[in-house]
Design an enzyme around this catalytic site. Structure first.
Site, PDB file in Angstrom:
ATOM      1  N   ALA A  61      -2.066   2.319   6.973  1.00  0.00           N
ATOM      2  CA  ALA A  61      -2.480   3.279   5.945  1.00  0.00           C
ATOM      3  C   ALA A  61      -1.322   3.864   5.153  1.00  0.00           C
ATOM      4  CB  ALA A  61      -3.281   4.402   6.590  1.00  0.00           C
ATOM      5  N   ALA A  62      -0.158   3.246   5.224  1.00  0.00           N
ATOM      6  CA  ALA A  62       1.005   3.828   4.557  1.00  0.00           C
ATOM      7  C   ALA A  62       0.802   3.947   3.049  1.00  0.00           C
ATOM      8  CB  ALA A  62       2.250   2.992   4.850  1.00  0.00           C
ATOM      9  N   GLY A  63       0.256   2.905   2.426  1.00  0.00           N
ATOM     10  CA  GLY A  63       0.057   2.939   0.988  1.00  0.00           C
ATOM     11  C   GLY A  63      -0.932   4.009   0.564  1.00  0.00           C
ATOM     12  N   ASP A  64      -2.032   4.147   1.306  1.00  0.00           N
ATOM     13  CA  ASP A  64      -3.030   5.164   0.973  1.00  0.00           C
ATOM     14  C   ASP A  64      -2.480   6.565   1.207  1.00  0.00           C
ATOM     15  OD1 ASP A  64      -4.944   3.257   0.259  1.00  0.00           O
ATOM     16  OD2 ASP A  64      -5.624   3.046   2.323  1.00  0.00           O
TER      17      ASP A  64
ATOM     18  N   ASP B  67       2.682   1.214  13.030  1.00  0.00           N
ATOM     19  CA  ASP B  67       1.488   0.655  12.397  1.00  0.00           C
ATOM     20  C   ASP B  67       1.517   1.045  10.928  1.00  0.00           C
ATOM     21  OD1 ASP B  67      -1.011  -0.140  11.545  1.00  0.00           O
ATOM     22  OD2 ASP B  67      -2.125   0.920  13.104  1.00  0.00           O
TER      23      ASP B  67
ATOM     24  N   GLU C 259     -12.230  -1.348  -3.704  1.00  0.00           N
ATOM     25  CA  GLU C 259     -13.140  -1.762  -2.643  1.00  0.00           C
ATOM     26  C   GLU C 259     -14.589  -1.421  -2.963  1.00  0.00           C
ATOM     27  OE1 GLU C 259     -10.223  -1.886   1.260  1.00  0.00           O
ATOM     28  OE2 GLU C 259     -11.523  -0.145   1.004  1.00  0.00           O
TER      29      GLU C 259
ATOM     30  N   ALA D  98      11.886  -0.361   1.292  1.00  0.00           N
ATOM     31  CA  ALA D  98      12.835  -0.150   0.190  1.00  0.00           C
ATOM     32  C   ALA D  98      12.461   1.039  -0.685  1.00  0.00           C
ATOM     33  CB  ALA D  98      12.934  -1.412  -0.665  1.00  0.00           C
TER      34      ALA D  98
ATOM     35  N   ASN E  75       1.398  -2.103  -4.562  1.00  0.00           N
ATOM     36  CA  ASN E  75       2.591  -2.446  -3.799  1.00  0.00           C
ATOM     37  C   ASN E  75       3.265  -3.637  -4.483  1.00  0.00           C
ATOM     38  OD1 ASN E  75       1.346  -4.870  -2.908  1.00  0.00           O
ATOM     39  ND2 ASN E  75       0.614  -3.905  -1.024  1.00  0.00           N
TER      40      ASN E  75
ATOM     41  N   ALA F  40     -11.625   6.580   1.552  1.00  0.00           N
ATOM     42  CA  ALA F  40     -11.640   7.630   2.564  1.00  0.00           C
ATOM     43  C   ALA F  40     -10.232   7.942   3.052  1.00  0.00           C
ATOM     44  CB  ALA F  40     -12.536   7.214   3.729  1.00  0.00           C
TER      45      ALA F  40
ATOM     46  N   LYS G 235     -10.076   2.387   1.965  1.00  0.00           N
ATOM     47  CA  LYS G 235      -9.008   2.885   1.101  1.00  0.00           C
ATOM     48  C   LYS G 235      -9.371   4.206   0.446  1.00  0.00           C
ATOM     49  CE  LYS G 235      -6.067   0.289  -0.823  1.00  0.00           C
ATOM     50  NZ  LYS G 235      -5.077   0.394   0.257  1.00  0.00           N
TER      51      LYS G 235
ATOM     52  N   LEU H 189       7.481  -0.197  -2.359  1.00  0.00           N
ATOM     53  CA  LEU H 189       8.321  -1.303  -1.902  1.00  0.00           C
ATOM     54  C   LEU H 189       8.527  -1.303  -0.389  1.00  0.00           C
ATOM     55  CD1 LEU H 189      11.022  -0.939  -4.704  1.00  0.00           C
ATOM     56  CD2 LEU H 189       9.061  -2.492  -4.704  1.00  0.00           C
TER      57      LEU H 189
ATOM     58  N   ASN I 240     -14.861   2.811   5.232  1.00  0.00           N
ATOM     59  CA  ASN I 240     -15.085   1.733   6.205  1.00  0.00           C
ATOM     60  C   ASN I 240     -14.778   2.221   7.607  1.00  0.00           C
ATOM     61  OD1 ASN I 240     -15.547  -0.251   4.169  1.00  0.00           O
ATOM     62  ND2 ASN I 240     -13.346  -0.569   3.965  1.00  0.00           N
TER      63      ASN I 240
END
Length: 294
Positions: free
Chosen positions: A240-243, A237, A136, A214, A180, A40, A38, A211, A9
């Site tokens: 994109a932390a999870g990816d 920001d 997605e 955490a 998450n 990319a 997600k 988490l 995206n």
């Protein structure tokens, strides 16, 4: 090589003091377009963390599609499996507040045309050391890719986002699921991450629940349990932390690191990503991750 079968995206990002409530208009202080999605994002994260990565997906024949392809290639991702289809590319409208929180609306565009893996996609999946999936793309396509990975003996790592009901056929093909805390609760109906982890392990071999500040919680059907704390950083920001976490985790696992070390590597990568704005633009390179851990 890591294969990523997923979305691309263009992120349209507005920065505001605080996100608007329903029916409210607020004035933003900045706007930018950033390559994302997600799939990319995870591809870029894995490439920067040190892996050879093949991206399998679709973009439109518009200007965003051209930019998305170029951004992936510039990050070192193999884009031979990125098909071009008539119409617009996928986009994501993202609002980022001054605390680093975000809210996102995704419009699938070309991603919605991916009905399943092509023959070339299947070959790439079979030749990989891990397959990364997200939600997605249309669900039938995700299921087909997961089943192809399982049939080829390739570890299948699923990020169940955006959260939605998961078909049994998908869970049967998944090796590791990485939601998450909110996604884990939505999927399982359980209260608290430990209960959610137990519920997930009834369906998959391994699970990691991220988490946020955490850290992360890991469990496997073999009985191993780990809780890894997050690094204490000031988030700018978190988009994109999870990816970033998943891409780095896949690299560490493909390299044969023990799970505790793989989680620390992934957690460090995620911590570095929240220090910068944007999605793919915020993801750290391997040397940065190693220096941070040191």
């Amino acid at each position: 090589m890591i294969a990523v079968f997923g979305s691309a995206n263009m992120d349209l990002v507005a920065y505001v003091d605080r996100a608007p409530a329903r029916g409210e208009t607020v004035t933003g202080h900045r706007f930018r377009t950033v390559p994302g999605g997600k799939g990319a994002n995870q591809a870029v994260a894995a490439a920067r963390a040190g892996a050879e990565v093949a991206f399998l997906g679709a973009v439109g024949d518009d200007g965003f599609g051209t930019e998305l392809r170029a951004a992936l290639a510039a990050a070192g991702v193999d884009v031979r499996g990125l098909r071009e289809v008539p119409g617009p590319s996928g986009i994501a409208h993202i609002v980022v507040d001054d605390d680093g929180g975000n809210s996102i609306i995704v419009v699938p565009g070309a991603n919605g045309t991916v009905t399943g893996p092509s023959e070339a996609d299947l070959a790439a999946i079979a030749g990989s050391r891990a397959l990364l999936l997200q939600l997605e793309l249309p669900m039938p396509a995700v299921v087909a890719a997961a089943e192809a990975g399982r049939a080829a003996g390739v570890p299948v790592i699923l990020t169940p986002a955006p959260a939605q009901p998961l078909p049994g056929a998908l869970l049967d093909a998944v090796t590791m699921i990485v939601p998450n805390e909110h996604e884990a609760a939505a999927i399982t109906g359980a209260t608290g991450p430990d209960a959610a982890l137990d519920a997930l392990l009834e369906r998959v071999e391994e699970a990691v629940i991220t988490l946020g500040a955490a850290g992360a919680l890991y469990g496997s059907r073999s009985g191993e349990r780990l809780r890894v704390p997050a690094a204490e950083v000031k988030a700018v920001d978190t988009t994109a932390a999870g990816d970033t976490f998943v891409g780095a985790l896949a690299v560490a696992r493909a390299e044969g690191r023990p799970m505790a070390g793989a989680l620390r590597f992934a957690t460090a990568a995620a911590a570095l990503s929240v220090l910068r704005e944007g999605a793919s633009t915020s993801m750290p390179h391997r040397r940065e991750i190693e220096d941070f851990l040191a």
